[in-house]
Design a protein around this motif. Structure first.
Motif, PDB file in Angstrom:
ATOM      1  N   ASN A 241      16.462  10.769   4.872  1.00  0.00           N
ATOM      2  CA  ASN A 241      17.035  10.425   6.166  1.00  0.00           C
ATOM      3  C   ASN A 241      15.991  10.400   7.278  1.00  0.00           C
ATOM      4  O   ASN A 241      16.289  10.056   8.414  1.00  0.00           O
ATOM      5  N   GLN A 242      14.751  10.757   6.954  1.00  0.00           N
ATOM      6  CA  GLN A 242      13.682  10.770   7.938  1.00  0.00           C
ATOM      7  C   GLN A 242      12.995   9.415   7.939  1.00  0.00           C
ATOM      8  O   GLN A 242      12.646   8.867   6.899  1.00  0.00           O
ATOM      9  N   VAL A 243      12.784   8.847   9.123  1.00  0.00           N
ATOM     10  CA  VAL A 243      12.099   7.571   9.225  1.00  0.00           C
ATOM     11  C   VAL A 243      10.612   7.813   8.988  1.00  0.00           C
ATOM     12  O   VAL A 243       9.945   8.502   9.739  1.00  0.00           O
ATOM     13  N   THR A 244      10.079   7.258   7.928  1.00  0.00           N
ATOM     14  CA  THR A 244       8.684   7.490   7.587  1.00  0.00           C
ATOM     15  C   THR A 244       7.780   6.359   8.053  1.00  0.00           C
ATOM     16  O   THR A 244       6.581   6.540   8.200  1.00  0.00           O
ATOM     17  N   GLY A 245       8.347   5.171   8.256  1.00  0.00           N
ATOM     18  CA  GLY A 245       7.536   4.064   8.684  1.00  0.00           C
ATOM     19  C   GLY A 245       6.649   3.513   7.591  1.00  0.00           C
ATOM     20  O   GLY A 245       5.723   2.763   7.875  1.00  0.00           O
ATOM     21  N   THR A 246       6.912   3.873   6.368  1.00  0.00           N
ATOM     22  CA  THR A 246       6.098   3.378   5.270  1.00  0.00           C
ATOM     23  C   THR A 246       6.852   2.332   4.488  1.00  0.00           C
ATOM     24  O   THR A 246       8.047   2.112   4.693  1.00  0.00           O
ATOM     25  N   THR A 247       6.155   1.681   3.587  1.00  0.00           N
ATOM     26  CA  THR A 247       6.730   0.593   2.812  1.00  0.00           C
ATOM     27  C   THR A 247       6.818   1.001   1.345  1.00  0.00           C
ATOM     28  O   THR A 247       6.113   1.912   0.904  1.00  0.00           O
ATOM     29  N   PRO A 248       7.658   0.320   0.564  1.00  0.00           N
ATOM     30  CA  PRO A 248       7.849   0.718  -0.834  1.00  0.00           C
ATOM     31  C   PRO A 248       6.566   0.758  -1.651  1.00  0.00           C
ATOM     32  O   PRO A 248       6.412   1.609  -2.522  1.00  0.00           O
ATOM     33  N   ASP A 249       5.621  -0.153  -1.385  1.00  0.00           N
ATOM     34  CA  ASP A 249       4.401  -0.167  -2.185  1.00  0.00           C
ATOM     35  C   ASP A 249       3.545   1.061  -1.948  1.00  0.00           C
ATOM     36  O   ASP A 249       2.775   1.470  -2.829  1.00  0.00           O
ATOM     37  N   LEU A 250       3.665   1.689  -0.763  1.00  0.00           N
ATOM     38  CA  LEU A 250       2.919   2.915  -0.496  1.00  0.00           C
ATOM     39  C   LEU A 250       3.630   4.147  -1.046  1.00  0.00           C
ATOM     40  O   LEU A 250       2.997   5.159  -1.316  1.00  0.00           O
ATOM     41  N   VAL A 251       4.928   4.064  -1.207  1.00  0.00           N
ATOM     42  CA  VAL A 251       5.673   5.153  -1.836  1.00  0.00           C
ATOM     43  C   VAL A 251       5.423   5.177  -3.347  1.00  0.00           C
ATOM     44  O   VAL A 251       5.419   6.231  -3.990  1.00  0.00           O
ATOM     45  N   MET A 252       5.168   4.018  -3.895  1.00  0.00           N
ATOM     46  CA  MET A 252       5.122   3.853  -5.345  1.00  0.00           C
ATOM     47  C   MET A 252       4.108   4.738  -6.068  1.00  0.00           C
ATOM     48  O   MET A 252       4.460   5.389  -7.066  1.00  0.00           O
ATOM     49  N   PRO A 253       2.826   4.781  -5.651  1.00  0.00           N
ATOM     50  CA  PRO A 253       1.877   5.580  -6.437  1.00  0.00           C
ATOM     51  C   PRO A 253       2.213   7.051  -6.457  1.00  0.00           C
ATOM     52  O   PRO A 253       2.034   7.724  -7.480  1.00  0.00           O
TER      53      PRO A 253
END
Length: 501
Positions: free
Chosen positions: A34-46
């Motif tokens: 629920n926290q806005v991280t401002g990141t994109t899925p490709d950066l979450v992936m690794p």
């Protein structure tokens, strides 16, 4: 790979942790959905993939004990409940907690991939969610699914039926494969398609391998249900879908391994290597605690299997002597008399971490072919699987050929084996030492193979049976009591997962 890791850290400017027990490490993100991280899925992936690798290799040490690969060292006094299967709701809660924590990362990839029109990232998130949820079902039976991963909107999730979850996981994986197809059409139309590239630390953005991985996961889940007559129609329908896709399964040299750029630095080593060796090269407590199990050692010796030298080290002070003790024995030997975990498992700080190995995939194809589920010769898949196992543990293909060509050796030579399924599962068990004990435990619950895996020898073992499941964690009874109570009284010996024999 190091550049990838540093780029991720710089872009997110947050502390990253990997899901290995409770330690804070460098690759976990997005703990609060629920926290806005401002990141994109490709950066979450690794981060998510690295966490999955750590999860599979470090959360299931106890299964190496149960399945005859490891035993406790005689240098330690071990709790009786760890030796007689009479554990409580506090036993290995990380299996539950770490799975659901990392599932939030994959759910972020799924939902944000959809919101941003990043179809390939969305598909990858769905596939990895299916992986973790099927392992949760395989471990606990019924678990939170439809109400899970909703953050504050679902803090008390209901439990879903395990078989119903499995059915929906096939839907989710098929949807993921459709998303890959849609992305291909967009590319053909000249539209921009976001591919994770090197941020995909498993397949480097190679969609053909993701498609094979998805089909291999489906085959794994179908084989789980092989002994359930009422699932035959479902199995055949799904096999037809797999065949029609034309994508095939992971083959030789196509292991689903992850590597975010492991370093010889605190908390940045390969997770299993870092559990056994400190940065300065000295042994950890884990290294001193877990030693070879006599059951596996004797199997490799009696079948002339040179993987023995990969799975274990010689007894200290020797070069060719290998020794182990049986789980639960009261005659446990001290460290100087037993073999350590070997160089084929603990290769180095920067070794890859397996999520689904090439040899496991080929053994599954061998079983499926023997059952008449897929085309191809079971013997060919079987021998290829053994060869991959030898290579993956640091031995050679030539050694593998010599091994499986031994005349007349049951459960080694395919033609000489009196029960082909038993031969396949026995060799699959022989390949899963240390890095995939969960799969060995699953096959044992499904088929009772290998039949000789010894029950704990501890005198307090009153129920002489390897458990069929884990207990729900105490946190569920403390925080989600109304929903977990609907599952009734749970026993690790009698409360079976829906596909269990």
């Amino acid at each position: 790979m190091n550049r990838i890791k540093l780029t991720i850290i710089g872009a997110l400017t947050i502390s990253l942790t990997i899901l290995s027990g409770c330690s804070k490490e460098y690759l976990d993100i997005n703990d609060n959905p629920n926290q806005v991280t401002g990141t994109t899925p490709d950066l979450v992936m690794p981060a998510a993939l690295a966490s999955t690798g750590a999860y599979l290799t470090t959360n299931f040490y106890f299964l190496n004990l149960w399945m005859g690969y490891w035993n406790w060292s005689g240098n330690y006094s071990i709790s009786t409940s760890d030796k007689n299967y009479q554990f409580t709701n506090s036993f290995n809660n990380g299996v539950w907690n770490n799975a659901y924590t990392n599932l939030k990362n994959y759910d972020y990839m799924d939902t944000q991939g959809a919101a941003l029109g990043q179809l390939q990232l969305q598909a990858m998130g769905k596939i990895m969610k299916a992986l973790h949820f099927h392992i949760l079902v395989d471990t606990y039976g019924n678990v939170p699914y439809t109400d899970a991963l909703k953050g504050l909107n679902g803090i008390l999730p209901k439990y879903d039926n395990g078989q119903a979850i499995y059915d929906d996981l096939f839907v989710q994986i098929n949807t993921a494969l459709d998303l890959f197809d849609q992305a291909d059409k967009q590319a053909d139309q000249g539209l921009t398609v976001v591919n994770p590239g090197t941020n995909d630390i498993m397949f480097q953005g190679e969609i053909a391998l993701w498609r094979k991985f998805a089909n291999t996961l489906k085959l794994r889940m179908l084989l789980r249900q092989s002994e359930k007559a009422d699932r035959a129609s479902f199995i055949q329908t799904q096999l037809a879908t797999i065949k029609a896709s034309g994508y095939g399964f992971l083959g030789a040299g196509e292991s689903a391994n992850v590597n975010p750029g492991y370093l010889n630095s605190q908390n940045k080593q390969n997770p299993i290597y870092g559990a056994f060796y400190q940065v300065n090269g000295s042994a950890t407590q884990t290294n001193n605690q877990y030693k070879a199990n006599g059951y596996a050692v004797n199997f490799y010796k009696t079948t002339n299997d040179t993987r023995l030298q990969g799975f274990y080290r010689p007894v200290p002070g020797t070069t060719t002597s290998y020794n182990g003790t049986l789980f639960g024995t009261t005659d446990v030997l001290v460290n100087s008399q037993v073999s350590d975990i070997g160089p084929g498992i603990l290769k180095g700080v920067n070794q890859d971490t397996p999520i689904l190995s090439s040899h496991e995939s080929l053994f599954m194809q061998a079983e499926a072919a023997q059952r008449g589920w897929i085309t191809g010769a079971a013997k060919d898949y079987y021998q290829s699987a053994i060869t991959e196992s030898f290579i993956n543990v640091g031995r050679t293909a030539a050694e593998a050929t010599t091994y499986y060509s031994q005349a007349g050796l049951n459960n080694v030579n395919f033609d000489a084996s009196t029960n082909k399924i038993e031969a396949i599962i026995t060799q699959k068990w022989a390949s899963e030492n240390s890095l995939a004990p969960f799969e060995a435990w699953t096959d044992y619950r499904r088929l009772g193979l290998p039949s000789g895996v010894p029950i704990s020898l501890d005198p307090s073992t009153t129920i002489r049976q390897i458990p069929v499941r884990l207990l729900y964690p105490q946190t569920e009874y403390s925080n989600n009591a109304a929903n977990v109570s609907t599952q009734g009284t749970i026993s690790q010996f009698t409360s079976k997962v829906f596909w269990t024999k």
